[in-house]
Design a protein around this motif. Sequence first.
Motif, short mmCIF file in Angstrom:
data_model
loop_
_atom_site.label_atom_id
_atom_site.label_comp_id
_atom_site.label_asym_id
_atom_site.label_seq_id
_atom_site.Cartn_x
_atom_site.Cartn_y
_atom_site.Cartn_z
N GLU A 219 0.84 -1.19 0.00
CA GLU A 219 0.00 0.00 0.00
C GLU A 219 0.88 1.24 0.00
O GLU A 219 1.69 1.42 0.90
CB GLU A 219 -0.91 0.03 1.23
CG GLU A 219 -2.19 -0.74 1.07
CD GLU A 219 -3.15 -0.11 0.08
OE1 GLU A 219 -3.00 1.06 -0.30
OE2 GLU A 219 -4.07 -0.83 -0.33
N THR A 220 0.71 2.06 -1.00
CA THR A 220 1.44 3.31 -1.08
C THR A 220 0.43 4.44 -0.93
O THR A 220 0.03 5.08 -1.89
CB THR A 220 2.22 3.41 -2.41
OG1 THR A 220 3.02 2.24 -2.54
CG2 THR A 220 3.12 4.62 -2.43
N THR A 221 0.02 4.64 0.31
CA THR A 221 -0.97 5.66 0.60
C THR A 221 -0.60 6.35 1.91
O THR A 221 0.00 5.74 2.79
CB THR A 221 -2.39 5.07 0.69
OG1 THR A 221 -3.30 6.13 1.00
CG2 THR A 221 -2.50 4.01 1.76
N ARG A 222 -0.97 7.59 2.01
CA ARG A 222 -0.80 8.33 3.27
C ARG A 222 -2.10 8.36 4.06
O ARG A 222 -2.18 8.98 5.10
CB ARG A 222 -0.34 9.76 2.97
CG ARG A 222 1.06 9.80 2.42
CD ARG A 222 1.54 11.24 2.28
NE ARG A 222 2.93 11.21 1.95
CZ ARG A 222 3.45 11.71 0.84
NH1 ARG A 222 2.67 12.29 -0.04
NH2 ARG A 222 4.73 11.63 0.61
N ASP A 223 -3.09 7.67 3.54
CA ASP A 223 -4.43 7.66 4.12
C ASP A 223 -4.56 6.49 5.09
O ASP A 223 -4.79 5.35 4.69
CB ASP A 223 -5.45 7.55 2.98
CG ASP A 223 -6.88 7.62 3.46
OD1 ASP A 223 -7.13 7.56 4.68
OD2 ASP A 223 -7.77 7.74 2.58
N PHE A 224 -4.38 6.77 6.38
CA PHE A 224 -4.46 5.72 7.39
C PHE A 224 -5.84 5.08 7.44
O PHE A 224 -5.97 3.90 7.74
CB PHE A 224 -4.10 6.27 8.78
CG PHE A 224 -2.65 6.56 8.93
CD1 PHE A 224 -1.74 5.53 9.09
CD2 PHE A 224 -2.17 7.86 8.89
CE1 PHE A 224 -0.39 5.79 9.22
CE2 PHE A 224 -0.82 8.12 9.02
CZ PHE A 224 0.07 7.09 9.18
N SER B 89 3.98 -1.46 3.74
CA SER B 89 3.95 -0.03 3.47
C SER B 89 4.89 0.27 2.31
O SER B 89 6.01 -0.22 2.26
CB SER B 89 4.41 0.75 4.71
OG SER B 89 4.58 2.12 4.38
N ILE C 162 5.54 3.54 1.68
CA ILE C 162 6.03 4.88 2.01
C ILE C 162 6.87 4.76 3.28
O ILE C 162 6.36 4.44 4.36
CB ILE C 162 4.86 5.87 2.24
CG1 ILE C 162 4.03 5.98 0.97
CG2 ILE C 162 5.40 7.23 2.67
CD1 ILE C 162 2.80 6.85 1.12
N LEU D 295 8.39 6.79 5.35
CA LEU D 295 8.12 7.62 6.52
C LEU D 295 6.94 7.09 7.34
O LEU D 295 6.81 7.42 8.51
CB LEU D 295 7.84 9.06 6.11
CG LEU D 295 9.04 9.82 5.55
CD1 LEU D 295 8.62 11.20 5.06
CD2 LEU D 295 10.13 9.94 6.60
N LEU D 296 6.11 6.26 6.73
CA LEU D 296 4.95 5.74 7.44
C LEU D 296 5.11 4.28 7.84
O LEU D 296 4.16 3.65 8.29
CB LEU D 296 3.71 5.89 6.54
CG LEU D 296 3.39 7.32 6.11
CD1 LEU D 296 2.16 7.35 5.24
CD2 LEU D 296 3.23 8.23 7.31
N CYS D 297 6.32 3.74 7.71
CA CYS D 297 6.49 2.31 7.97
C CYS D 297 6.13 1.93 9.40
O CYS D 297 5.43 0.95 9.62
CB CYS D 297 7.88 1.84 7.59
SG CYS D 297 9.22 2.55 8.55
N LEU E 143 2.29 2.24 10.09
CA LEU E 143 1.52 1.20 9.42
C LEU E 143 1.79 -0.17 10.03
O LEU E 143 0.90 -1.02 10.06
CB LEU E 143 1.79 1.22 7.92
CG LEU E 143 1.28 2.49 7.22
CD1 LEU E 143 1.56 2.44 5.72
CD2 LEU E 143 -0.18 2.73 7.48
#
Length: 68
Positions: free
Chosen positions: A6-11, A29, A31, A33-35, A38
């Motif tokens: 998933e390559t989204t910033r939408d939690f 993840s 992305i 920065l969001l690993c 997530l």
Amino acid sequence: MIGVKETTRDFEHFSRVLYQCGRDILMWSGIELLCLPLLALGGVGFVSAVANLAPAAVAQMFDLWTAG
């Protein structure tokens, strides 16, 4: 299908996909920065470009996460 990156910033999206698919689908993840957030939501890992430059540091971060 075994899993998805998933390559989204939408939690909310990530959480909704996890809820609808259950634990039968593994999610990574896409992305960096969001690993960690997530992973906290139930992801199983992440795809890391930084790991090409600093593999030991990225591996240590993941190992520390899995160790709790």
